[in-house]
Design a protein around this motif. Structure first.
Motif, PDB file in Angstrom:
ATOM      1  N   ASP A  62      32.770  40.102  44.898  1.00 23.14           N
ATOM      2  CA  ASP A  62      34.199  39.858  45.083  1.00 23.14           C
ATOM      3  C   ASP A  62      34.441  38.373  45.277  1.00 23.14           C
ATOM      4  O   ASP A  62      33.503  37.594  45.491  1.00 23.14           O
ATOM      5  N   PHE A  64      37.815  35.747  46.831  1.00 23.81           N
ATOM      6  CA  PHE A  64      39.167  35.685  47.378  1.00 23.81           C
ATOM      7  C   PHE A  64      39.569  34.255  47.731  1.00 23.81           C
ATOM      8  O   PHE A  64      38.739  33.460  48.188  1.00 23.81           O
ATOM      9  N   ASP A  93      43.976  37.073  48.632  1.00 23.06           N
ATOM     10  CA  ASP A  93      44.070  37.823  47.385  1.00 23.06           C
ATOM     11  C   ASP A  93      42.935  37.406  46.455  1.00 23.06           C
ATOM     12  O   ASP A  93      42.499  36.240  46.467  1.00 23.06           O
ATOM     13  N   GLY A  94      42.490  38.362  45.638  1.00 25.34           N
ATOM     14  CA  GLY A  94      41.413  38.058  44.711  1.00 25.34           C
ATOM     15  C   GLY A  94      41.039  39.239  43.853  1.00 25.34           C
ATOM     16  O   GLY A  94      41.885  40.086  43.540  1.00 25.34           O
ATOM     17  N   ASN A  95      39.782  39.303  43.475  1.00 28.74           N
ATOM     18  CA  ASN A  95      39.276  40.358  42.602  1.00 28.74           C
ATOM     19  C   ASN A  95      37.993  40.945  43.161  1.00 28.74           C
ATOM     20  O   ASN A  95      37.190  40.236  43.794  1.00 28.74           O
ATOM     21  N   GLY A 100      39.121  45.750  40.772  1.00 23.87           N
ATOM     22  CA  GLY A 100      40.109  44.890  40.125  1.00 23.87           C
ATOM     23  C   GLY A 100      40.812  44.006  41.134  1.00 23.87           C
ATOM     24  O   GLY A 100      40.223  43.578  42.133  1.00 23.87           O
ATOM     25  N   LYS A 101      42.108  43.751  40.881  1.00 24.46           N
ATOM     26  CA  LYS A 101      42.875  42.916  41.803  1.00 24.46           C
ATOM     27  C   LYS A 101      42.952  43.594  43.163  1.00 24.46           C
ATOM     28  O   LYS A 101      43.194  44.795  43.251  1.00 24.46           O
ATOM     29  N   ALA A 102      42.750  42.801  44.201  1.00 19.66           N
ATOM     30  CA  ALA A 102      42.688  43.387  45.542  1.00 19.66           C
ATOM     31  C   ALA A 102      43.117  42.374  46.588  1.00 19.66           C
ATOM     32  O   ALA A 102      43.312  41.181  46.308  1.00 19.66           O
ATOM     33  N   LYS A 103      43.255  42.897  47.799  1.00 19.38           N
ATOM     34  CA  LYS A 103      43.592  42.073  48.950  1.00 19.38           C
ATOM     35  C   LYS A 103      42.519  42.265  50.009  1.00 19.38           C
ATOM     36  O   LYS A 103      41.903  43.335  50.085  1.00 19.38           O
ATOM     37  N   ASP A 147      42.892  47.905  47.221  1.00 19.74           N
ATOM     38  CA  ASP A 147      43.843  47.762  46.130  1.00 19.74           C
ATOM     39  C   ASP A 147      45.139  48.476  46.489  1.00 19.74           C
ATOM     40  O   ASP A 147      45.308  48.925  47.628  1.00 19.74           O
ATOM     41  N   ASN A 148      46.038  48.608  45.530  1.00 23.45           N
ATOM     42  CA  ASN A 148      47.326  49.256  45.796  1.00 23.45           C
ATOM     43  C   ASN A 148      47.320  50.726  45.380  1.00 23.45           C
ATOM     44  O   ASN A 148      48.383  51.329  45.219  1.00 23.45           O
TER      45      ASN A 148
END
Length: 216
Positions: A62, A64, A93-95, A100-103, A147-148
């Motif tokens: 990961d 961020f 925030d990052g990957n 995938g995209k994440a916090k 993630d969301n």
């Protein structure tokens, strides 16, 4: 003679009826057995389909861009302008691999050591209980990536050490264990190495990255 024929005819009718009834019961019994076997087979198939697949070990990585806060520990003797003892909660925030995209949300407790600041584990929900509400994160978790879609990975840090590079950059490194998660990462395990830096003069200038393995 006529009476005899009638009696014999009735006898044959009775025998035929008995045979017919027995045959029907036998066929009904066979049909019931076939139905029961079909139901059992269906239930077995459903149970197999419902079982989770065996956890697979995968590479993890990961990255961020983060920002951090500063919460002095007055009870343990913090005095200005010292950077410790204090908590350093933060987010970014990052990957994330497999996500995938994440916090990310994290927390750490800093004290002075022979080589500078030493980071010790601190509960992430100490400062981010509202942001992480509903994930049922235990107290031993020090950072989370999410993630969301309801997926999250929990980390338990074993601490980190810092290396000053310049007045505006301090590098840090450490290790952490993956101790669970949410969504598709529920029950995840693993180990990662943590690296990053922060700017002691600008809390919005920081970054972190981890690599290792995860099993889920």
């Amino acid at each position: 003679m006529k009476k005899y024929v009638n009696i014999r005819f009735i006898y044959f009718l009775l025998v035929a009826a008995v045979v017919f009834i027995s045959s029907c019961k036998k066929e009904e019994s066979i049909a019931d057995e076939m139905l029961s076997a079909a139901v059992a087979a269906k239930q077995n198939t459903d149970n197999v389909a419902a079982r989770p697949s065996n956890p697979v070990k995968r590479a993890y990585r990961d990255s961020f861009t983060t920002a951090f806060g500063f919460v002095p520990d007055f009870a343990n003797g913090w005095t200005p302008p010292n950077p410790a003892p204090a908590w350093y909660p933060g987010s970014g925030d990052g990957n994330v691999a497999h996500m995938g995209k994440a916090k990310t949300y994290f927390n750490q407790y800093a004290t002075f050591g022979p080589a500078g600041l030493i980071s010790s584990p601190a509960p992430v929900i100490m400062f981010f209980s509202s942001e992480l509400a509903g994930l049922n994160i235990p107290m031993n978790v020090t950072s989370v990536v999410m993630d969301n879609k309801g997926n999250a990975i929990w980390f338990q840090s074993s601490g980190s050490t810092t290396t000053p590079v310049s007045p505006t950059r301090i590098n840090f490194t450490g290790e952490a264990s993956i101790v669970g998660g949410n969504g598709k990462f529920a029950g995840a395990t693993g180990e990662v190495v943590l690296n990053g830096y922060f700017n002691p003069q600008n809390p919005n200038d920081a970054s972190s990255w981890q690599y290792g393995w995860i099993k889920y």
